[in-house]
Every structure is written in C-alpha cells, then in structure tokens.
Enzyme design. Structure first.
Site, short mmCIF file in Angstrom:
data_model
loop_
_atom_site.label_atom_id
_atom_site.label_comp_id
_atom_site.label_asym_id
_atom_site.label_seq_id
_atom_site.Cartn_x
_atom_site.Cartn_y
_atom_site.Cartn_z
N GLU A 1 17.62 -15.53 -17.07
CA GLU A 1 16.74 -14.52 -17.26
C GLU A 1 17.35 -13.34 -17.18
O GLU A 1 16.97 -12.33 -18.05
CB GLU A 1 15.75 -14.50 -16.04
N CYS B 1 0.83 -1.30 -0.04
CA CYS B 1 0.00 0.02 -0.04
C CYS B 1 0.94 1.32 -0.13
O CYS B 1 2.01 1.10 0.38
CB CYS B 1 -0.91 -0.09 1.51
N HIS C 1 26.57 -38.77 -15.93
CA HIS C 1 25.88 -39.51 -17.00
C HIS C 1 25.79 -38.64 -18.10
O HIS C 1 24.77 -38.80 -18.98
CB HIS C 1 24.37 -39.78 -16.08
N GLU D 1 16.29 -23.26 -9.58
CA GLU D 1 15.99 -21.85 -9.69
C GLU D 1 17.17 -20.87 -9.91
O GLU D 1 16.97 -19.86 -10.44
CB GLU D 1 15.34 -21.64 -8.25
N ASN E 1 -1.04 1.07 6.21
CA ASN E 1 -0.12 -0.07 5.50
C ASN E 1 0.61 -0.93 6.23
O ASN E 1 1.15 -0.57 7.54
CB ASN E 1 1.06 0.73 4.64
#
Ligand code: M6R
Length: 613
Positions: free
Chosen positions: A493, A2, A509, A486, A104
C-alpha cells in the site's frame, strides 16, 4: 479524537474558538460546540456535524458570529459514549447551567458516578461519560471553582483533558489533564488551552506542556499551575518552532508514523474499556449486551475487508484456540456473492474501522437475512455498521487519518481477543485462573509495544538498506502467517513494493520458484513449537540467495546463524504476538515509503473508506 480549545483575553471569543477548532479538524470529529462567558452569562452553542453547521447556528443568532464574550471553551467531538448528536456534543453543563466542561478521554467509572449523582437528584441530559464531570464539579462547588475541580478529580478514573469555566467565577479557565493531551498557550494579555499546538499558533508560540494530573488556571494576564492537591507549581515555558502542518502531526513527519506510535495508548484504552475489577480483574462485555446466550453459538464467522479481514484471520485462530469453537474468516467481498451455508446459530463478527465499507455491510446484511446474530467491531460510533449490528464493541483507537490502517488493526485484535477469551470462559474452556493470566498478558502488550517503538531506528536503518528490493515476501505459520498477510499489504500500500505473504509450509509448493538474490524474505517466528520448521524454511530461501530478516522474541537465538538480521520483540503468549510482531512490519513499510520519496499518508489509488463496490 476530540479537540479542545479555550480562550481568555480581550478579543471576541467566538471566532477565536472556532478558528482554533478548525486547526484541530485533522483529529477527526462528528460534532462541535462552544461555551462562552460574557455579558449574557454562560452561553452554550453546539451542533452535530462539521464546524460550518455550528458557525451557521451562531451566525443565525447574532448576524456576525460573536456572542459578546471574551472568554470561552470549545470542542470537536469524536463520539465514544452516545451517538453524534446536538445533545451529546460538548460542552456539557451542570443542572443549573453555570458550569461548562469540555473533555477529551474516557471517564471509566462514569456509570458508577452517574448512578451516585442520580441518587443525589441529578437529572442527566446526554449519554456521554463527560456529563458526570460537570455535575461532579457542581456537587463540590462552594464558591471556589479550583477547589471544586480538585475535589471532583479525586473521584474520576480514566483519562481526561478538561477545560472548565463557571459563570460565578468569570475571570478564569481551569484546565487539567491525565493521559490525554492538553497544552497551555501563553500570549500577551491572552491565554489559551488546546489539545494540540496548531490551535494556538495564531496567538502564541510560547507553551506549557501539562504533565499528568497538573492543573492550569488561566487568567487574562497570567497562568498559575497546581498539582492535584491544589499546591502551587512552577513550570517551564517552551517555544514551538514547528510550522502548523508539522504541529498537526504532533511533530511526526506523517500521520502514519504518528498513528503507529499511538498504538500503546490505543491498546490500553481499548482494553481498559472492557475490563472490570470485582474480586479480581475480568472481562466486562455485559455492558455491551454480550451475555451467556452468545456463547451457545455453533460457529463464529468473521467477515471483513483488507486489514480488517487480517484481524479476522487472527480472530479465527483465537476463537479456535481460546474458545474451542469452529471459526471462519471470510473476505466480505467474496462472501456476499457466495451461497454460504449459514445457520441461525452462527455468530457473525463484522470488523470495519470505518463501519462504512460497502462489501462488509453487504456481508453483514446477508448474515442478518440468514438469521445470524451480529457483533460489530468498529472505530466509528454511530457508523452504519454500529447502527445495524446487534451488539457493538468499539475500538478506542481514535480517528485514523493515514489511509493505511495501523492502530485500528491492533485495537481490532484486542477486541477479538477479548471476545474469544470471554467465549472461552462462558463455554467452560478457560478456567478462572487461566483467564487472569491471559488478561495480565493482554495488559502487558501496551508496554511491550512501547519497547518495540523505542527501537524503531533499527527498522529505519534496515529499511534504508533494503528499500530498493523489488520482491519482499513475508512468511510465517499460524498466527504469524496472518501477520504476514497484513505486513505484505502494508508494504504494498504505502511503498508500492511487490510483496506477498506465504504460509511458510507452502513455500515449496510453488512460491519458492520466485526466490532469488533480489528477494527479501521477512520471516515472522513467534510460534515456539514451530521454530525448527521456520528455521528450515529460512534456510531454503537463503540457499536461493534471498536476504532474510527474522522477527522473533527477545532471548531467542535460534535464528541467529540463519538470518541476516534479527529484530526482537518482547515475549508474550504465542497466541497474542500479532499485536506486537506487526509493529516492526508497519514501521518497515513506512520507512520504505519514505526512502522511496512517497507520501505514506496518501497512497495512490486508495481511499480511506471504501463505501462503494
Ligand atoms: O474501514 P474498513 O476497516 O472496513 O476498511 C477495510 C479496508 O478497506 C482497509 O482495511 C484497507 O485495506 C486499508 N487501506 C488497509 O490499510
């Protein structure tokens, strides 16, 4: 989050307040309102939606946007308690409409206060926690607003920044804060309050920063300060040199960095909202409708996209570990096109910061068709996800503006842990004393996050040496593998670096064929029982010329000889580390982007909310 503004001076207050609110729009909001005091007494105008709808409402009444008042308070609301609506918008008033309040924060004991006030005959109009404040001040009002406010504050638990005006005390605004931001602007013949400096800059650059529980009383020509007991205080004025854009970011260079640094508070807010203290601290999910019947599930399925899916992968481990219940984490965009074998006894947890991601909503609707019950974890009150789920657990992260999700992720994890622990309790897997110690560990995470953030220059320095690496691999096992997923996404990004996550045991592997002297490997090592396995994996990549950064606990020297650099995080339960170990990785992604001259807040080709397929 807020936004609050307040003005007392000689100008027409409405445009000043609306202008101030516009400067706070970057904080995110879903409705807005003002209360002004003038010849016509206390007037409140509020409206769901963006500021133009409030402006139109006022203009349709006055023709020019003024209400003949030279003082008032204004608010942009980011819904927490109750949907975005005209009624739930601030300001809220007492029953007689003489006291108006903007707020707030979160009044944690609002339910108890509401019941108490109702027993005294108060009739509530909104679903908000804030409305109790207006009634409480009125309850204590005896001709002196300051005294009524100090009395009311004694009863409030939680966080708040408050702006208060009263028709019978028309020459002052009272403001107070605890754990929510509020600054006082000192002008010439006018004074202001605001959640953040940008809202003040058109009037003044001289400000007072309020400390927790300090009260400011603003008159046209002066500001007086008091402590919570009403004793007078002297405060130092500060001068703001930032430009408006820097001020919106609270002095941080980017929203992403600001939001990374907001995580300690976001974690505390998310946790506190779900704890109760009745004969010891326990988890309170009954309030959101989570009763014992939910724990009879056959399986927990978590569906989400992107970062929220990574929270789901950690959730899968958490449910297996804390509640011993089969759990799956599904990528929503895959799930929606499969023929999944779901059962009405499955519980679906759908995670979405925005609550509007198209694939995630589609997965939820499929689960619904299969007869499953649905828990939503979202940051946006009134979002489609929140409306369609059976039960909603909100993250208390506040609006996330940077495209790359950071504080939404760690608060999603906090929610997932709370649900998993409650499942464990209800299923008899966790004893009461064990729950107490898990909750204590959760409570410590915010402080641990603060400690990690206080050492962020170490990550910044590391990034300034490594940002040109063309291949960065994150690896870990169990919870650490999920954090690797993540971390690799974050780096991709915002810095456009080719980064991948590997389950460390999978390295040999295949992926190890990629490792050479141009590779940086970030090894997340917090699963104590697997330290030796991780050490072997780090040696394998080092032998092929890679540089290795290890993230592990304080006091662990296991990797000192193998790694090129070790970044340490405070010790917690191995199963709770994702909330901490991801923070250095978020910082690393951020600083790499900055070193590369990129804007981390607006990565190319990405949108904050992916509402189409
Ligand atoms: O709003 P949602 O949490 O549903 O969004 C899901 C993903 O689009 C989102 O997490 C995306 O991966 C972020 N850009 C991650 O930083």
């Amino acid at each position: 989050m807020c936004g609050i503004v307040g003005y007392i001076g000689n100008e027409e207050a409405v445009p000043v307040l609306l202008n101030g609110l516009k400067r706070l729009e970057y904080r995110g909001y879903d409705s807005a309102g003002i209360a002004v005091l003038g010849q016509a007494g206390l007037l409140v105008r509020k409206s769901k939606g963006a500021l133009p709808s409030l402006e139109d409402k006022i203009a349709s009444e006055t023709g020019q946007g003024g209400l003949n008042a030279v003082m008032g308070i204004g608010h942009t609301r980011w819904a927490t308690h109750g949907e975005p609506s005209d009624i739930n918008s601030h300001p809220h008033t007492d029953v007689s409409g003489k006291i108006a309040v903007v707020h707030n924060g979160i009044i944690e004991n609002h339910a108890k206060l509401k019941a108490w006030l109702e027993a005294h005959g108060v009739v509530f109009r909104s679903e908000t926690d804030t409305e109790v404040v207006a009634h409480l001040i009125d309850f204590h009002y005896n001709g002196d607003l300051l005294q009524a406010v100090t009395e009311a504050l004694k009863r409030l638990e939680g966080s708040y920044a408050l702006g208060i005006i009263c028709e019978s005390d028309p020459d002052r605004i009272i403001a107070v804060r605890k754990e929510s931001p509020l600054v006082v602007g000192a002008g010439q013949g006018e004074n202001l309050i605001a959640s953040d400096v940008p809202a003040l800059l058109e009037h003044t650059r001289d400000v007072y920063y309020l400390a927790d529980r300090e009260i400011a009383v603003l008159y046209r020509d002066r500001v007086e300060f008091f402590n919570e007991d009403g004793q007078s205080l002297q405060k130092e004025k500060s001068h703001v040199d930032w430009d408006a854009e820097a001020a919106e970011k609270g002095g941080y260079e980017h929203f992403m960095l600001k939001e990374i640094n907001e995580q300690p508070k976001a974690l505390t807010d998310t946790l506190r909202a779900r704890l109760k203290n009745e004969g010891g601290t326990s988890i309170n999910l009954e309030e959101i409708g989570f009763d014992a019947s939910w724990a009879e599930a056959r399986r927990v399925v978590i569906a989400a996209c992107g970062t929220a899916w990574h929270a789901g992968v950690i959730g899968k481990h958490a449910f297996e570990y804390f509640a011993q219940i089969p759990a799956d984490a599904e990528i929503a965009s895959e799930y929606r096109y499969r023929n999944p074998l779901s059962d009405p006894k499955d519980i679906f947890i759908i995670i979405s910061q925005s609550g509007e991601t198209a694939d995630t909503l589609a997965a939820m609707r499929m689960a619904r068709k299969a007869g499953a019950r649905i828990i939503a974890i979202t940051n946006v009150v009134g979002s489609t996800l929140a409306r369609e789920a059976d039960l909603v657990m909100y993250t208390w992260a506040g609006p996330e503006i940077a495209v790359a999700s950071t504080k939404a992720f760690t608060t999603q994890l906090m929610c997932v842990y709370l649900i998993a622990l409650q499942f464990g309790m209800l299923r008899g897997v966790i004893a009461k004393n064990e729950l107490t110690s898990h909750i204590e560990a959760l409570e410590q995470l915010s402080g641990h996050a603060t400690r990690i953030l206080s050492a962020q220059e170490n990550i910044q320095r590391f990034a300034s040496r490594q940002f040109n690496k063309t291949k960065v691999f994150f690896m870990g096992r169990l919870f650490d593998y999920a954090v690797s997923l993540e971390s690799a996404l974050k780096l991709k990004e915002v810095s456009y670096t080719h980064s991948e996550a590997f389950a460390a045991g999978e390295l040999k592997h295949g992926p190890i064929a990629l490792v050479d002297t141009s590779t940086l490997v970030v090894a997340i090592c917090t699963q104590t029982a697997l330290f030796d396995k991780m050490d072997s994996n780090i040696k394998e990549v080092k032998a092929r010329g890679a540089a290795a950064l290890v993230i592990t606990y304080d006091g662990v020297d296991y990797f000192d000889k193998t790694a090129d650099e070790v970044f340490r995080i405070p010790r917690t339960e191995d199963s709770l580390t994702p909330i901490l170990s991801v923070i250095p990785c978020q910082l690393y992604a951020y600083y790499c982007a900055v070193q590369r001259g990129l804007d981390p807040d607006k990565p190319r080709n990405l949108a904050k909310s992916v509402t189409v397929e």
